[in-house]
Design a protein around this motif. Structure first.
Motif, PDB file in Angstrom:
ATOM      1  N   LEU A  13     103.393  20.083   9.364  1.00  0.00           N
ATOM      2  CA  LEU A  13     104.635  19.433   8.982  1.00  0.00           C
ATOM      3  C   LEU A  13     104.507  18.836   7.587  1.00  0.00           C
ATOM      4  CD1 LEU A  13     107.394  18.718  10.306  1.00  0.00           C
ATOM      5  CD2 LEU A  13     106.420  16.488  10.803  1.00  0.00           C
ATOM      6  N   PRO A  14     105.463  19.113   6.694  1.00  0.00           N
ATOM      7  CA  PRO A  14     105.434  18.483   5.370  1.00  0.00           C
ATOM      8  C   PRO A  14     105.542  16.961   5.506  1.00  0.00           C
ATOM      9  CG  PRO A  14     107.032  20.272   5.432  1.00  0.00           C
ATOM     10  CD  PRO A  14     106.583  20.034   6.842  1.00  0.00           C
ATOM     11  N   ALA A  15     105.236  16.274   4.433  1.00  0.00           N
ATOM     12  CA  ALA A  15     105.286  14.813   4.430  1.00  0.00           C
ATOM     13  C   ALA A  15     106.661  14.325   4.872  1.00  0.00           C
ATOM     14  CB  ALA A  15     104.959  14.292   3.041  1.00  0.00           C
ATOM     15  N   ALA A  16     106.659  13.280   5.691  1.00  0.00           N
ATOM     16  CA  ALA A  16     107.889  12.648   6.160  1.00  0.00           C
ATOM     17  C   ALA A  16     107.600  11.163   6.346  1.00  0.00           C
ATOM     18  CB  ALA A  16     108.355  13.272   7.474  1.00  0.00           C
ATOM     19  N   LEU A  17     108.616  10.358   6.129  1.00  0.00           N
ATOM     20  CA  LEU A  17     108.500   8.914   6.286  1.00  0.00           C
ATOM     21  C   LEU A  17     109.242   8.481   7.541  1.00  0.00           C
ATOM     22  CD1 LEU A  17     109.227   7.921   2.575  1.00  0.00           C
ATOM     23  CD2 LEU A  17     106.988   8.130   3.704  1.00  0.00           C
ATOM     24  N   GLY A  18     108.762   7.437   8.198  1.00  0.00           N
ATOM     25  CA  GLY A  18     109.390   6.986   9.430  1.00  0.00           C
ATOM     26  C   GLY A  18     109.677   5.501   9.435  1.00  0.00           C
ATOM     27  N   ILE A  19     110.773   5.146  10.067  1.00  0.00           N
ATOM     28  CA  ILE A  19     111.153   3.745  10.239  1.00  0.00           C
ATOM     29  C   ILE A  19     111.288   3.497  11.733  1.00  0.00           C
ATOM     30  CG2 ILE A  19     112.923   1.997   9.823  1.00  0.00           C
ATOM     31  CD1 ILE A  19     113.716   3.612   7.284  1.00  0.00           C
ATOM     32  N   ALA A  40     105.040  -0.470  19.611  1.00  0.00           N
ATOM     33  CA  ALA A  40     103.765   0.186  19.286  1.00  0.00           C
ATOM     34  C   ALA A  40     103.789   1.648  19.719  1.00  0.00           C
ATOM     35  CB  ALA A  40     102.603  -0.549  19.947  1.00  0.00           C
ATOM     36  N   CYS A  41     104.324   1.904  20.897  1.00  0.00           N
ATOM     37  CA  CYS A  41     104.414   3.291  21.380  1.00  0.00           C
ATOM     38  C   CYS A  41     105.275   4.139  20.445  1.00  0.00           C
ATOM     39  CB  CYS A  41     104.979   3.329  22.801  1.00  0.00           C
ATOM     40  SG  CYS A  41     103.904   2.594  24.042  1.00  0.00           S
ATOM     41  N   ALA A  42     106.372   3.557  19.978  1.00  0.00           N
ATOM     42  CA  ALA A  42     107.250   4.286  19.057  1.00  0.00           C
ATOM     43  C   ALA A  42     106.516   4.590  17.746  1.00  0.00           C
ATOM     44  CB  ALA A  42     108.522   3.478  18.792  1.00  0.00           C
ATOM     45  N   ALA A  43     105.788   3.618  17.218  1.00  0.00           N
ATOM     46  CA  ALA A  43     105.038   3.829  15.970  1.00  0.00           C
ATOM     47  C   ALA A  43     103.951   4.888  16.158  1.00  0.00           C
ATOM     48  CB  ALA A  43     104.431   2.514  15.494  1.00  0.00           C
ATOM     49  N   TRP A  44     103.266   4.859  17.299  1.00  0.00           N
ATOM     50  CA  TRP A  44     102.223   5.852  17.562  1.00  0.00           C
ATOM     51  C   TRP A  44     102.806   7.258  17.649  1.00  0.00           C
ATOM     52  CZ3 TRP A  44      99.945   2.399  21.926  1.00  0.00           C
ATOM     53  CH2 TRP A  44      99.170   1.385  21.352  1.00  0.00           C
ATOM     54  N   ALA A  45     103.987   7.377  18.245  1.00  0.00           N
ATOM     55  CA  ALA A  45     104.630   8.698  18.350  1.00  0.00           C
ATOM     56  C   ALA A  45     104.918   9.256  16.953  1.00  0.00           C
ATOM     57  CB  ALA A  45     105.907   8.608  19.174  1.00  0.00           C
ATOM     58  N   LEU A  46     105.371   8.384  16.045  1.00  0.00           N
ATOM     59  CA  LEU A  46     105.598   8.842  14.671  1.00  0.00           C
ATOM     60  C   LEU A  46     104.297   9.347  14.064  1.00  0.00           C
ATOM     61  CD1 LEU A  46     107.986   6.187  13.049  1.00  0.00           C
ATOM     62  CD2 LEU A  46     108.541   8.521  13.774  1.00  0.00           C
ATOM     63  N   GLY A  47     103.236   8.555  14.190  1.00  0.00           N
ATOM     64  CA  GLY A  47     101.949   8.942  13.630  1.00  0.00           C
ATOM     65  C   GLY A  47     101.427  10.246  14.209  1.00  0.00           C
ATOM     66  N   PRO A  69     111.872  13.532   3.911  1.00  0.00           N
ATOM     67  CA  PRO A  69     112.802  13.191   4.991  1.00  0.00           C
ATOM     68  C   PRO A  69     112.439  11.823   5.566  1.00  0.00           C
ATOM     69  CG  PRO A  69     111.194  14.794   5.752  1.00  0.00           C
ATOM     70  CD  PRO A  69     110.963  14.612   4.274  1.00  0.00           C
ATOM     71  N   VAL A  70     113.421  11.185   6.176  1.00  0.00           N
ATOM     72  CA  VAL A  70     113.200   9.892   6.822  1.00  0.00           C
ATOM     73  C   VAL A  70     113.555  10.028   8.296  1.00  0.00           C
ATOM     74  CG1 VAL A  70     113.950   7.480   6.969  1.00  0.00           C
ATOM     75  CG2 VAL A  70     113.546   8.542   4.728  1.00  0.00           C
ATOM     76  N   VAL A  71     112.619   9.607   9.134  1.00  0.00           N
ATOM     77  CA  VAL A  71     112.796   9.639  10.579  1.00  0.00           C
ATOM     78  C   VAL A  71     113.122   8.232  11.053  1.00  0.00           C
ATOM     79  CG1 VAL A  71     111.703  10.172  12.790  1.00  0.00           C
ATOM     80  CG2 VAL A  71     111.112  11.510  10.751  1.00  0.00           C
ATOM     81  N   VAL A 130     119.875   8.982  21.012  1.00  0.00           N
ATOM     82  CA  VAL A 130     118.545   8.424  21.282  1.00  0.00           C
ATOM     83  C   VAL A 130     117.714   8.571  20.011  1.00  0.00           C
ATOM     84  CG1 VAL A 130     118.659   8.660  23.794  1.00  0.00           C
ATOM     85  CG2 VAL A 130     117.792  10.570  22.443  1.00  0.00           C
ATOM     86  N   SER A 131     116.433   8.836  20.134  1.00  0.00           N
ATOM     87  CA  SER A 131     115.576   8.990  18.951  1.00  0.00           C
ATOM     88  C   SER A 131     114.894  10.333  18.966  1.00  0.00           C
ATOM     89  CB  SER A 131     114.498   7.908  18.928  1.00  0.00           C
ATOM     90  OG  SER A 131     115.007   6.708  18.455  1.00  0.00           O
ATOM     91  N   PRO A 132     114.681  10.895  17.800  1.00  0.00           N
ATOM     92  CA  PRO A 132     114.914  10.332  16.476  1.00  0.00           C
ATOM     93  C   PRO A 132     116.253  10.762  15.890  1.00  0.00           C
ATOM     94  CG  PRO A 132     113.655  12.346  16.255  1.00  0.00           C
ATOM     95  CD  PRO A 132     113.883  12.138  17.734  1.00  0.00           C
ATOM     96  N   VAL A 133     116.600  10.118  14.781  1.00  0.00           N
ATOM     97  CA  VAL A 133     117.625  10.607  13.862  1.00  0.00           C
ATOM     98  C   VAL A 133     116.854  10.916  12.583  1.00  0.00           C
ATOM     99  CG1 VAL A 133     119.662  10.028  12.505  1.00  0.00           C
ATOM    100  CG2 VAL A 133     119.505   9.289  14.900  1.00  0.00           C
TER     101      VAL A 133
END
Length: 191
Positions: A13-19, A40-47, A69-71, A130-133
């Motif tokens: 996956l190319p670089a992407a940023l998450g909030i 914490a679970c949500a942040a770990w899923a992004l990682g 992109p921003v997630v 729901v998530s993500p957008v």
């Protein structure tokens, strides 16, 4: 129309940023599921998806200039699978569209007019965000202001000027609104 999109994890996956969205949600994001805070679970899923969570000190202008992109990931959807997040990012990049994860509405919804409860709304015509957008780089660079914390309002605003694709998320991506919802999601994702 909501489509199904779930074709497996993308390790390239190319670089992407998450909030991770935890503001304007009360204390529920800090409740526990499987012994860990929802946030914490949500942040770990992004990682795990290969998305870099944004530090709160990063300005929106810097995010816009990143050309990534921003997630947007709601802490109240803590068990959204990483591979589903990665698949949504890939779709946003490949098709230059806003990708919105949804779940079917299962509650009975009634119309109210003049203080009177009326007819039942057809659930098949409804969907729950729901998530993500996922916002592709073209949308991120066009947004002068931060996207905010209300995903439904964000999607409604973006749909006026950008192509938005709704994709059905797995059941584990459901949004929780109470301790009872967390218990149900925990049972659903046990094992």
């Amino acid at each position: 129309m909501t489509e199904t999109l779930y074709d497996g994890y993308d390790h390239d996956l190319p670089a992407a940023l998450g909030i991770v969205l935890d503001e304007d949600r009360g204390s529920l994001p800090y409740s526990l599921i499987h012994g860990e805070a929802l946030v914490a679970c949500a942040a770990w899923a992004l990682g795990e998806a290969g998305v870099t969570p944004l530090d709160s000190g990063i300005t929106w202008d810097a995010v816009r200039r990143s050309e990534e992109p921003v997630v947007m990931h709601d802490a109240l959807c803590p068990m959204t699978p990483a591979d589903f997040i990665a698949t949504c990012v890939r779709r946003a990049l490949d098709d230059d569209v806003v990708v919105v994860a949804t779940r079917p509405v299962t509650d009975t919804v009634k119309r109210v007019a003049d203080g009177m409860v009326g007819e039942t709304v057809d659930r098949d015509a409804l969907t729950s965000v729901v998530s993500p957008v996922v916002l592709p780089p073209s949308v991120v660079s066009a947004m002068q202001d931060e996207p905010g914390t209300d995903l439904v309002a964000l999607v409604a605003t973006l749909a006026r000027s950008h192509r938005v694709v709704l994709v059905e998320a797995p059941a584990s991506a459901r949004r929780v609104t109470s301790a009872e919802d967390i218990a149900i999601l925990e049972a659903l994702t046990a094992g």
